[in-house]
Design a protein around this motif. Structure first.
Motif, short mmCIF file in Angstrom:
data_model
loop_
_atom_site.label_atom_id
_atom_site.label_comp_id
_atom_site.label_asym_id
_atom_site.label_seq_id
_atom_site.Cartn_x
_atom_site.Cartn_y
_atom_site.Cartn_z
N THR A 79 1.05 -1.36 -0.06
CA THR A 79 0.44 0.10 -0.05
C THR A 79 1.04 1.38 -0.01
O THR A 79 0.39 2.11 -0.84
CB THR A 79 -0.91 -0.06 1.07
OG1 THR A 79 -0.41 0.39 2.55
CG2 THR A 79 -2.35 -0.97 1.04
N PHE A 80 1.77 1.44 0.69
CA PHE A 80 2.86 2.36 1.17
C PHE A 80 3.71 2.83 -0.32
O PHE A 80 3.61 3.44 -1.03
CB PHE A 80 3.52 2.02 2.59
CG PHE A 80 2.73 2.61 3.48
CD1 PHE A 80 2.92 4.34 3.96
CD2 PHE A 80 2.49 2.22 4.52
CE1 PHE A 80 1.94 4.52 5.04
CE2 PHE A 80 1.55 2.33 5.84
CZ PHE A 80 1.94 3.83 5.61
N SER A 81 3.16 1.10 -1.21
CA SER A 81 4.93 1.11 -2.03
C SER A 81 3.58 2.16 -3.09
O SER A 81 4.68 3.07 -3.99
CB SER A 81 5.60 0.13 -2.45
OG SER A 81 6.46 -0.47 -1.39
N PHE B 83 -8.64 0.93 0.23
CA PHE B 83 -7.07 1.41 0.06
C PHE B 83 -7.08 1.39 -1.66
O PHE B 83 -7.52 2.47 -2.37
CB PHE B 83 -5.74 0.81 0.43
CG PHE B 83 -4.44 1.13 -0.33
CD1 PHE B 83 -4.15 2.76 0.11
CD2 PHE B 83 -3.39 0.98 -1.01
CE1 PHE B 83 -3.33 3.25 -0.41
CE2 PHE B 83 -2.43 1.64 -1.76
CZ PHE B 83 -2.15 3.03 -1.49
N PHE B 84 -6.45 0.72 -1.96
CA PHE B 84 -6.57 -0.28 -3.21
C PHE B 84 -7.42 1.09 -4.65
O PHE B 84 -7.27 1.73 -5.47
CB PHE B 84 -6.52 -1.27 -4.18
CG PHE B 84 -5.59 -1.91 -3.67
CD1 PHE B 84 -3.91 -1.45 -3.69
CD2 PHE B 84 -5.40 -3.08 -3.51
CE1 PHE B 84 -2.40 -1.72 -2.59
CE2 PHE B 84 -4.47 -4.17 -2.82
CZ PHE B 84 -3.60 -3.47 -1.98
N PRO B 85 -8.71 0.82 -4.67
CA PRO B 85 -10.29 1.39 -5.48
C PRO B 85 -9.84 3.12 -4.98
O PRO B 85 -9.80 3.98 -6.01
CB PRO B 85 -11.25 1.60 -5.07
CG PRO B 85 -11.18 0.07 -4.07
CD PRO B 85 -9.51 0.42 -3.46
N ILE B 86 -9.91 4.14 -3.95
CA ILE B 86 -9.42 4.96 -3.83
C ILE B 86 -7.77 5.69 -4.89
O ILE B 86 -8.52 6.30 -4.94
CB ILE B 86 -9.08 5.71 -2.49
CG1 ILE B 86 -10.97 5.48 -1.64
CG2 ILE B 86 -9.59 6.91 -2.57
CD1 ILE B 86 -11.06 5.59 -0.59
N ALA B 87 -7.11 5.11 -4.34
CA ALA B 87 -5.27 5.41 -4.61
C ALA B 87 -5.68 5.18 -6.45
O ALA B 87 -4.71 5.91 -6.96
CB ALA B 87 -4.37 4.17 -4.31
N SER C 88 -6.04 7.63 4.14
CA SER C 88 -6.35 8.14 5.45
C SER C 88 -7.16 6.62 5.92
O SER C 88 -7.67 5.97 6.61
CB SER C 88 -7.14 9.03 5.15
OG SER C 88 -6.13 10.18 5.26
N SER C 89 -8.05 6.41 4.27
CA SER C 89 -9.16 5.33 4.98
C SER C 89 -8.45 4.06 4.77
O SER C 89 -9.12 2.99 5.69
CB SER C 89 -10.05 5.41 3.13
OG SER C 89 -10.56 4.09 2.99
N TYR C 90 -6.68 4.16 4.81
CA TYR C 90 -6.79 2.61 4.89
C TYR C 90 -6.42 3.03 6.02
O TYR C 90 -6.51 1.69 6.74
CB TYR C 90 -5.60 2.66 4.27
CG TYR C 90 -4.52 1.28 4.37
CD1 TYR C 90 -4.74 0.23 4.02
CD2 TYR C 90 -2.88 1.73 5.08
CE1 TYR C 90 -3.99 -1.24 4.74
CE2 TYR C 90 -2.20 0.77 4.99
CZ TYR C 90 -2.50 -0.57 4.84
OH TYR C 90 -1.39 -1.75 5.72
N MET C 91 -6.03 3.49 6.51
CA MET C 91 -5.97 3.00 8.56
C MET C 91 -7.23 3.20 9.01
O MET C 91 -7.30 2.43 10.01
CB MET C 91 -5.57 4.25 8.48
CG MET C 91 -3.55 4.57 8.36
SD MET C 91 -2.20 3.75 8.99
CE MET C 91 -1.03 3.53 8.22
#
Length: 441
Positions: free
Chosen positions: A249-251, A393-397, A414-417
């Protein structure tokens, strides 16, 4: 009993926070010292290279996490033999993986930089950093194990002393190599490598103090136990999947940032460093949660575990809130410490407020992480991370990438956390509060 547990938790939290404060300072030093050079290319290059190191090193940080939880449980059960078996098996595993990474460094570098996005100059700087830091692989992975073992034995002061010395050396070498010897990104990497080997040497010296406990049980220890390694690898595989998803996710966040230009990548790298510092603050309570939770599981005290979890959640939230206030009020000044580039500083100011939701939602996720790591519930952590990554995470990113919007990228983080906090919180509440069992059995 309750007061003793609370006192132990607070003491461990304090020492862990102090020790953890020096850890992101090394990354801070890399970025801040490189930021004093005329070009922001070196900061962006190190940020890109760190995507690879997140996989290569932090991908194996389960060595620290599993060692802490399992050692704490052995300590709670007063099983000295099991404590040393965990240490030796994990060290052998960590050393083997570290040597394998070192032997494969050429192929890892070629493959890694072929899939990462970035300008050629940025990739070139990242390659220099990679080549000088990869040599620390064996020491870095052994340090994960040694840190986890001492934490599991509630020896946070030992970890504090070793971490502070090693990281201060790293900062000093950063200044010398980059500003005086002009080694640029290569200098930042070699400084980190030297400090990792120094850290490992200090740990091994301090391990000698445990020799009396070791000699009492060494004749009973079975290092090469198939059953022991299967048990260790079973827990580690779940934690590794969880960690790899975390890193991914961070990568992706950083890789998508690079698609927005090197200045945005550099600005996001600055904000990421500040988030790391905040996360290490909160991790002081999360790691204390690991140790105390492991002890309580070892002596089958579920009621005490509930009380400490409540206390840890409140502590993590307050720590995150305090950090956000301290960082966001003088934000402009702090950003200028990281970079001389006015466009980069301006972008960091524009997106800086995203630090707050990431860390505040993250505080709940980190505490629940510590809780489930301490009681060795790797599958719960794995499942939560899968759901949070895929749904939150993935859809928003990806939307942020195709819209070329850095705000949407930060929204995804933020959503991921928040997703991690919700999924872990629901399981903890249902399993340990609604049913009200009196023991783990």
């Amino acid at each position: 009993m309750s007061l003793l547990l609370e006192k132990k938790f607070l003491i461990l939290t304090f020492y862990n926070i102090v020790a953890n404060l020096t850890v992101p300072l090394t990354s801070f030093a890399d970025v801040a010292v490189l930021g004093q050079l005329e070009s922001h290319t070196y900061v962006a290059g190190v940020a890109l290279s760190n995507v690879l190191f997140d996989y290569l090193f932090w991908g194996f940080s389960f060595l620290r996490m599993s060692t802490t939880g399992l050692t704490a449980q052995a300590e709670g059960n007063e099983d000295n033999k099991e404590s040393f078996q965990i240490l030796l098996r994990s060290l052998l595993l960590g050393l083997g993986i570290g040597v394998l990474i070192l032997l494969s460094k050429t192929y890892l570098e070629e493959f890694g930089f072929s899939v990462l996005e970035g300008d050629e100059e940025v990739k070139s700087a990242g390659g220099e950093y990679f080549e000088s830091r990869i040599i620390s692989a064996p020491a870095t992975l052994c340090n994960f194990v040694l840190t986890g073992w001492f934490l599991g034995r509630s020896k946070s002061v030992t970890v504090l002393v070793v971490t502070v010395i090693a990281n201060l050396v790293n900062i000093g070498l950063n200044i010398w190599f980059i500003l005086f010897l002009d080694w640029k990104a290569y200098g930042a990497g070699i400084a980190t490598s030297i400090s990792q080997y120094l850290m490992c040497a200090f740990f091994l010296v301090l391990l000698i103090k445990e020799k009396d406990h070791f000699f009492q049980v060494y004749h009973k220890i079975r290092i090469f136990s198939l059953k022991g390694y299967i048990s260790l690898l079973s827990l580690n595989s779940d934690i590794m999947i969880r960690t790899l998803l975390l890193i991914t996710t961070f990568s992706l966040f950083r890789n998508y940032s690079s698609g927005l230009g090197s200045e945005t990548l550099a600005a996001n790298a600055i904000l990421h460093q500040l988030i790391l510092i905040g996360a290490f603050w909160i991790d002081g309570a999360a790691i204390a949660m690991e140790t105390v939770a492991g002890n309580l599981k070892g002596n089958n005290n579920l009621e005490g575990l509930r009380k400490i979890l409540k206390m840890a959640i409140v502590s993590g939230f307050l720590i995150s809130l305090l950090f956000c206030i301290l960082i966001l009020l003088p934000a402009g000044f702090l950003f200028e410490l990281f970079s001389k580039s006015k466009p980069v500083v301006a972008l960091a100011k524009e997106y800086g407020y995203w630090i707050a939701p990431v860390l505040i939602f993250g505080s709940f996720a980190f505490i629940f992480d510590g809780f489930f790591l301490g009681i060795s519930e790797g599958k719960i952590l794995r499942n939560s991370m899968i759901a949070s990554s895929i749904i939150f995470f993935f859809p928003i990113a990806y939307l942020g990438k195709i819209q070329n919007s850095n705000h949407i990228l930060w929204l995804s983080l933020s959503s991921y956390m928040l997703g991690r906090a919700i999924t872990l919180g629901i399981v903890a509440y249902r399993r340990y509060f609604i049913t009200r069992q009196r023991s783990f059995s």
